[in-house]
Design a protein around this motif. Structure first.
Motif, PDB file in Angstrom:
ATOM      1  N   ARG A   1       0.834  -1.201   0.000  1.00  0.00           N
ATOM      2  CA  ARG A   1       0.000   0.000   0.000  1.00  0.00           C
ATOM      3  C   ARG A   1       0.872   1.256   0.000  1.00  0.00           C
ATOM      4  O   ARG A   1       0.611   2.205  -0.738  1.00  0.00           O
ATOM      5  N   ALA A   2       1.908   1.268   0.840  1.00  0.00           N
ATOM      6  CA  ALA A   2       2.797   2.430   0.913  1.00  0.00           C
ATOM      7  C   ALA A   2       3.447   2.689  -0.443  1.00  0.00           C
ATOM      8  O   ALA A   2       3.531   3.843  -0.892  1.00  0.00           O
ATOM      9  N   MET A   3       3.907   1.637  -1.097  1.00  0.00           N
ATOM     10  CA  MET A   3       4.548   1.797  -2.400  1.00  0.00           C
ATOM     11  C   MET A   3       3.562   2.366  -3.417  1.00  0.00           C
ATOM     12  O   MET A   3       3.884   3.300  -4.159  1.00  0.00           O
ATOM     13  N   CYS A   4       2.364   1.806  -3.460  1.00  0.00           N
ATOM     14  CA  CYS A   4       1.361   2.279  -4.417  1.00  0.00           C
ATOM     15  C   CYS A   4       1.049   3.761  -4.201  1.00  0.00           C
ATOM     16  O   CYS A   4       1.016   4.542  -5.156  1.00  0.00           O
ATOM     17  N   ILE A   5       0.839   4.133  -2.957  1.00  0.00           N
ATOM     18  CA  ILE A   5       0.498   5.528  -2.658  1.00  0.00           C
ATOM     19  C   ILE A   5       1.688   6.444  -2.953  1.00  0.00           C
ATOM     20  O   ILE A   5       1.521   7.515  -3.543  1.00  0.00           O
ATOM     21  N   ALA A   6       2.889   6.025  -2.595  1.00  0.00           N
ATOM     22  CA  ALA A   6       4.088   6.826  -2.877  1.00  0.00           C
ATOM     23  C   ALA A   6       4.255   7.050  -4.378  1.00  0.00           C
ATOM     24  O   ALA A   6       4.764   8.087  -4.805  1.00  0.00           O
ATOM     25  N   ARG A   7       3.812   6.094  -5.183  1.00  0.00           N
ATOM     26  CA  ARG A   7       3.929   6.191  -6.640  1.00  0.00           C
ATOM     27  C   ARG A   7       2.755   6.945  -7.268  1.00  0.00           C
ATOM     28  O   ARG A   7       2.677   7.086  -8.478  1.00  0.00           O
ATOM     29  N   GLY A   8       1.819   7.384  -6.436  1.00  0.00           N
ATOM     30  CA  GLY A   8       0.727   8.213  -6.930  1.00  0.00           C
ATOM     31  C   GLY A   8      -0.547   7.483  -7.302  1.00  0.00           C
ATOM     32  O   GLY A   8      -1.387   8.043  -8.012  1.00  0.00           O
ATOM     33  N   GLU A   9      -0.726   6.275  -6.834  1.00  0.00           N
ATOM     34  CA  GLU A   9      -1.951   5.513  -7.136  1.00  0.00           C
ATOM     35  C   GLU A   9      -3.178   6.315  -6.708  1.00  0.00           C
ATOM     36  O   GLU A   9      -3.227   6.847  -5.599  1.00  0.00           O
ATOM     37  N   LYS A  10      -4.163   6.381  -7.585  1.00  0.00           N
ATOM     38  CA  LYS A  10      -5.393   7.135  -7.304  1.00  0.00           C
ATOM     39  C   LYS A  10      -6.553   6.240  -6.868  1.00  0.00           C
ATOM     40  O   LYS A  10      -7.502   6.703  -6.253  1.00  0.00           O
ATOM     41  N   GLN A  11      -6.485   4.953  -7.220  1.00  0.00           N
ATOM     42  CA  GLN A  11      -7.545   4.010  -6.842  1.00  0.00           C
ATOM     43  C   GLN A  11      -7.459   3.709  -5.345  1.00  0.00           C
ATOM     44  O   GLN A  11      -6.368   3.714  -4.769  1.00  0.00           O
ATOM     45  N   SER A  12      -8.587   3.399  -4.729  1.00  0.00           N
ATOM     46  CA  SER A  12      -8.554   2.939  -3.343  1.00  0.00           C
ATOM     47  C   SER A  12      -8.034   1.501  -3.331  1.00  0.00           C
ATOM     48  O   SER A  12      -8.524   0.649  -4.067  1.00  0.00           O
ATOM     49  N   LEU A  13      -7.021   1.274  -2.536  1.00  0.00           N
ATOM     50  CA  LEU A  13      -6.453  -0.071  -2.419  1.00  0.00           C
ATOM     51  C   LEU A  13      -7.382  -0.926  -1.565  1.00  0.00           C
ATOM     52  O   LEU A  13      -7.983  -0.440  -0.605  1.00  0.00           O
ATOM     53  N   PRO A  14      -7.519  -2.206  -1.896  1.00  0.00           N
ATOM     54  CA  PRO A  14      -8.501  -3.031  -1.195  1.00  0.00           C
ATOM     55  C   PRO A  14      -8.131  -3.293   0.256  1.00  0.00           C
ATOM     56  O   PRO A  14      -6.963  -3.327   0.629  1.00  0.00           O
ATOM     57  N   GLY A  15      -9.170  -3.467   1.056  1.00  0.00           N
ATOM     58  CA  GLY A  15      -8.973  -3.905   2.433  1.00  0.00           C
ATOM     59  C   GLY A  15      -8.775  -5.410   2.451  1.00  0.00           C
ATOM     60  O   GLY A  15      -8.770  -6.066   1.408  1.00  0.00           O
ATOM     61  N   PHE A  16      -8.589  -5.953   3.641  1.00  0.00           N
ATOM     62  CA  PHE A  16      -8.472  -7.402   3.777  1.00  0.00           C
ATOM     63  C   PHE A  16      -8.957  -7.785   5.160  1.00  0.00           C
ATOM     64  O   PHE A  16      -8.924  -6.984   6.090  1.00  0.00           O
ATOM     65  N   GLU A  17      -9.432  -8.998   5.271  1.00  0.00           N
ATOM     66  CA  GLU A  17      -9.910  -9.509   6.555  1.00  0.00           C
ATOM     67  C   GLU A  17      -8.808 -10.361   7.156  1.00  0.00           C
ATOM     68  O   GLU A  17      -8.528 -11.466   6.689  1.00  0.00           O
ATOM     69  N   GLU A  18      -8.152  -9.824   8.176  1.00  0.00           N
ATOM     70  CA  GLU A  18      -6.972 -10.490   8.753  1.00  0.00           C
ATOM     71  C   GLU A  18      -7.265 -11.903   9.249  1.00  0.00           C
ATOM     72  O   GLU A  18      -6.448 -12.801   9.052  1.00  0.00           O
ATOM     73  N   ALA A  19      -8.414 -12.122   9.863  1.00  0.00           N
ATOM     74  CA  ALA A  19      -8.739 -13.460  10.358  1.00  0.00           C
ATOM     75  C   ALA A  19      -8.872 -14.453   9.207  1.00  0.00           C
ATOM     76  O   ALA A  19      -8.429 -15.600   9.316  1.00  0.00           O
ATOM     77  N   ASP A  20      -9.446 -14.010   8.107  1.00  0.00           N
ATOM     78  CA  ASP A  20      -9.571 -14.886   6.935  1.00  0.00           C
ATOM     79  C   ASP A  20      -8.197 -15.269   6.394  1.00  0.00           C
ATOM     80  O   ASP A  20      -7.987 -16.397   5.968  1.00  0.00           O
ATOM     81  N   TYR A  21      -7.275 -14.308   6.409  1.00  0.00           N
ATOM     82  CA  TYR A  21      -5.928 -14.591   5.922  1.00  0.00           C
ATOM     83  C   TYR A  21      -5.241 -15.626   6.806  1.00  0.00           C
ATOM     84  O   TYR A  21      -4.594 -16.546   6.314  1.00  0.00           O
ATOM     85  N   VAL A  22      -5.371 -15.476   8.115  1.00  0.00           N
ATOM     86  CA  VAL A  22      -4.761 -16.448   9.031  1.00  0.00           C
ATOM     87  C   VAL A  22      -5.407 -17.812   8.844  1.00  0.00           C
ATOM     88  O   VAL A  22      -4.717 -18.828   8.796  1.00  0.00           O
ATOM     89  N   ASN A  23      -6.725 -17.838   8.700  1.00  0.00           N
ATOM     90  CA  ASN A  23      -7.435 -19.110   8.539  1.00  0.00           C
ATOM     91  C   ASN A  23      -7.160 -19.780   7.199  1.00  0.00           C
ATOM     92  O   ASN A  23      -7.310 -20.991   7.071  1.00  0.00           O
ATOM     93  N   ALA A  24      -6.764 -18.999   6.192  1.00  0.00           N
ATOM     94  CA  ALA A  24      -6.539 -19.544   4.851  1.00  0.00           C
ATOM     95  C   ALA A  24      -5.215 -20.292   4.723  1.00  0.00           C
ATOM     96  O   ALA A  24      -5.002 -21.001   3.744  1.00  0.00           O
ATOM     97  N   THR A  25      -4.341 -20.150   5.687  1.00  0.00           N
ATOM     98  CA  THR A  25      -3.078 -20.884   5.681  1.00  0.00           C
ATOM     99  C   THR A  25      -2.948 -21.587   7.021  1.00  0.00           C
ATOM    100  O   THR A  25      -3.757 -21.378   7.916  1.00  0.00           O
ATOM    101  N   ASN A  26      -1.966 -22.412   7.146  1.00  0.00           N
ATOM    102  CA  ASN A  26      -1.781 -23.096   8.417  1.00  0.00           C
ATOM    103  C   ASN A  26      -0.390 -22.767   8.950  1.00  0.00           C
ATOM    104  O   ASN A  26       0.558 -23.510   8.762  1.00  0.00           O
ATOM    105  N   PHE A  27      -0.309 -21.610   9.601  1.00  0.00           N
ATOM    106  CA  PHE A  27       0.969 -21.183  10.167  1.00  0.00           C
ATOM    107  C   PHE A  27       1.478 -22.173  11.213  1.00  0.00           C
ATOM    108  O   PHE A  27       2.681 -22.276  11.436  1.00  0.00           O
ATOM    109  N   ASN A  28       0.561 -22.906  11.843  1.00  0.00           N
ATOM    110  CA  ASN A  28       0.975 -23.885  12.861  1.00  0.00           C
ATOM    111  C   ASN A  28       1.705 -25.085  12.272  1.00  0.00           C
ATOM    112  O   ASN A  28       2.325 -25.845  12.996  1.00  0.00           O
ATOM    113  N   LYS A  29       1.623 -25.266  10.971  1.00  0.00           N
ATOM    114  CA  LYS A  29       2.354 -26.366  10.311  1.00  0.00           C
ATOM    115  C   LYS A  29       3.706 -25.900   9.768  1.00  0.00           C
ATOM    116  O   LYS A  29       4.473 -26.692   9.256  1.00  0.00           O
ATOM    117  N   LYS A  30       3.958 -24.612   9.866  1.00  0.00           N
ATOM    118  CA  LYS A  30       5.224 -24.064   9.386  1.00  0.00           C
ATOM    119  C   LYS A  30       6.219 -24.020  10.547  1.00  0.00           C
ATOM    120  O   LYS A  30       5.831 -23.861  11.695  1.00  0.00           O
TER     121      LYS A  30
END
Length: 173
Positions: free
Chosen positions: A80-109
């Motif tokens: 996000r910082a890079m996009c904004i620093a480069r002048g991006e005009k579009q709104s960058l998407p949000g994300f659901e942090e819990a979904d991201y954690v649930n989508a992988t298995n960090f406990n197996k890493k």
């Protein structure tokens, strides 16, 4: 290079972002990010193995999931910082942090692999922010439909990590 504290009109000061910005006690977010590399590394390496998978309450993340979350968030925020620093005009998407954690298995890493990813990402993040001019750090963009500057994002990254380290120390040890 110093990245000074953002003003409250550079981010959503009525959100969790303000807690992260205020968590940084130094005068320079980059210095905090650099210092935190060894703090995070030492914290996780000193964590007893039996705590890797501990949850202090149902639905809460394990320490390995917290570390994975920190890595994911930093990747997204640096982008996000890079996009904004480069002048991006579009709104960058949000994300659901819990979904991201649930989508992988960090406990197996392995802790080792997660720490390698963390350190690589952090070094990359620091280099990215060092490459920005003061003008680029001050550009206002949109992320998840909220106005924000790359300067504020640097402070959010540093404070987000401190926030989670404090929770780990308070509730997991």
């Amino acid at each position: 290079m110093k990245i000074f504290k953002p003003t409250q009109n550079e981010y959503n000061a009525q959100s969790q972002q303000n807690i992260y910005v205020q968590a940084v006690t130094s005068e320079n977010a980059l210095q905090t990010m650099a210092e935190n590399i060894s703090i995070v590394d030492n914290f996780f390496k000193s964590l007893p193995v039996e705590k890797y998978f501990y949850r202090y309450a149902e639905g809460k993340w394990t320490p390995l999931e917290v570390l994975g979350h920190l890595i994911d968030c930093e990747r997204i925020l640096a982008y996000r910082a890079m996009c904004i620093a480069r002048g991006e005009k579009q709104s960058l998407p949000g994300f659901e942090e819990a979904d991201y954690v649930n989508a992988t298995n960090f406990n197996k890493k392995s802790l080792r692999s997660l720490l390698l990813q963390y350190k690589a990402q952090r070094k990359s993040t620091i280099l990215l922010f060092k490459s920005f001019s003061q003008r680029e750090l001050s550009r206002i963009g949109l992320a998840n439909n909220w106005s924000i500057t790359p300067r504020a994002i640097a402070w959010i990254i540093a404070g987000h990590e401190l926030h989670h380290l404090n929770i780990l120390k308070e509730r997991y040890l």
